[in-house]
Write an enzyme that holds these catalytic residues in place. Sequence first.
Site, short mmCIF file in Angstrom:
data_model
loop_
_atom_site.label_atom_id
_atom_site.label_comp_id
_atom_site.label_asym_id
_atom_site.label_seq_id
_atom_site.Cartn_x
_atom_site.Cartn_y
_atom_site.Cartn_z
N ASP A 74 0.33 -0.91 0.08
CA ASP A 74 -0.16 -0.02 -0.07
C ASP A 74 1.24 1.09 0.00
OD1 ASP A 74 0.96 -0.45 2.41
OD2 ASP A 74 -0.96 -0.60 3.86
N GLU B 26 -9.75 -1.10 4.95
CA GLU B 26 -10.32 -1.25 6.43
C GLU B 26 -11.66 -2.61 6.47
OE1 GLU B 26 -8.48 -0.13 8.25
OE2 GLU B 26 -8.17 2.50 8.15
N HIS C 11 -7.69 -4.53 10.32
CA HIS C 11 -6.70 -3.66 8.64
C HIS C 11 -6.05 -4.95 8.58
CE1 HIS C 11 -4.97 -0.18 9.74
NE2 HIS C 11 -3.92 -0.76 9.75
N ASN D 247 -7.57 -2.62 14.07
CA ASN D 247 -8.97 -2.99 13.14
C ASN D 247 -9.13 -4.13 12.97
OD1 ASN D 247 -7.99 -2.17 11.23
ND2 ASN D 247 -9.73 0.43 11.07
C1 GLP Z 1 -0.61 0.35 8.57
C2 GLP Z 1 -0.48 -0.12 7.26
C3 GLP Z 1 -0.26 -1.65 8.11
C4 GLP Z 1 -0.14 -1.72 9.17
C5 GLP Z 1 -0.62 -1.36 10.19
C6 GLP Z 1 -0.25 -2.21 11.56
O1 GLP Z 1 -1.87 1.10 8.54
N1 GLP Z 1 -0.65 0.15 5.91
O2 GLP Z 1 0.31 -2.45 6.57
O3 GLP Z 1 0.06 -3.33 9.07
O4 GLP Z 1 -0.10 -0.57 9.40
O5 GLP Z 1 1.08 -0.97 11.93
P1 GLP Z 1 2.39 -1.63 12.83
O6 GLP Z 1 2.88 -2.67 13.00
O7 GLP Z 1 3.07 -0.35 13.27
O8 GLP Z 1 1.55 -1.96 14.56
#
Ligand code: GLP
Length: 241
Positions: A67, A143, A138, A136
């Site tokens: 992404d 989402e 995702h 959440n």
């Molecule tokens: C972002 C990314 C996700 C990632 C998520 C969790 O929103 N788009 O790909 O998995 O954050 O992030 P973290 O690993 O910092 O908890």
Amino acid sequence: MQFIIEETYEDVSRAAADIIAEQIQSKPAAVLGLATGSTPIGTYEELVAKFKRGEVSFKDITTFNLDEYAGLNGDHDQSYRWFMNHHLFDNVDIDKVRTHVPSGNSDDPEKMCEDYEKAIEEAGGVDLQLLGLGHNGHIGFNEPCDEFPVATHYVELTQSTIEANSRLFNSIDEVPTAAYTMGIGTIMKAKKVLLLATGEGKAEIVKKAFKGEVTPQVPASILQSHPDCTIILDKEAASQL
Ligand code: GLP
């Protein structure tokens, strides 16, 4: 689904890097699906260390990131292109031409998304997809919603994601409110999936996603039906399983 439960974040990172290195060793021209967020940073550090020790080479590897924020150029220090260059690509022998991140600033976003899907197919599909997990549920930026999105698409971020990601920006007003992401269908086509989650803050969503109902309201729950999915957790993230 296979669970690997490790003691600490560092152990999770080492275990993930070992699996990715095995993938590269068994197929030096593998296609890797890569993730951003705080969770995989340690994994990338371990991979860079393996490269520096001569244990692994990325020279024939192709990558596709999950992404990118809408509206951020690749040279913005919060863009996911910048993140990948900084944490991995600039530190190993990968050919940058074969590293792909959705463009956050395309003039024709719809075509950009279609081209991204095509490029993944033309590369032979993703051999191993690395994933983090949003609070959440995702994955990528898919989402919670009413139907699992099939392909790479534009998405408006939920307030909770904007708040969670604001820790990395100077202020919440700077956090992009939309993104481009591989779809759930894109992710499910990967031959192998490796999801990492660490820390107590992820314990509740880990339980919901992997022991609860499969529903687009918890996007990661779809992984329960992936034929080759490994979930690596530290003790805290696994504490409610
Ligand atoms: C972002 C990314 C996700 C990632 C998520 C969790 O929103 N788009 O790909 O998995 O954050 O992030 P973290 O690993 O910092 O908890």
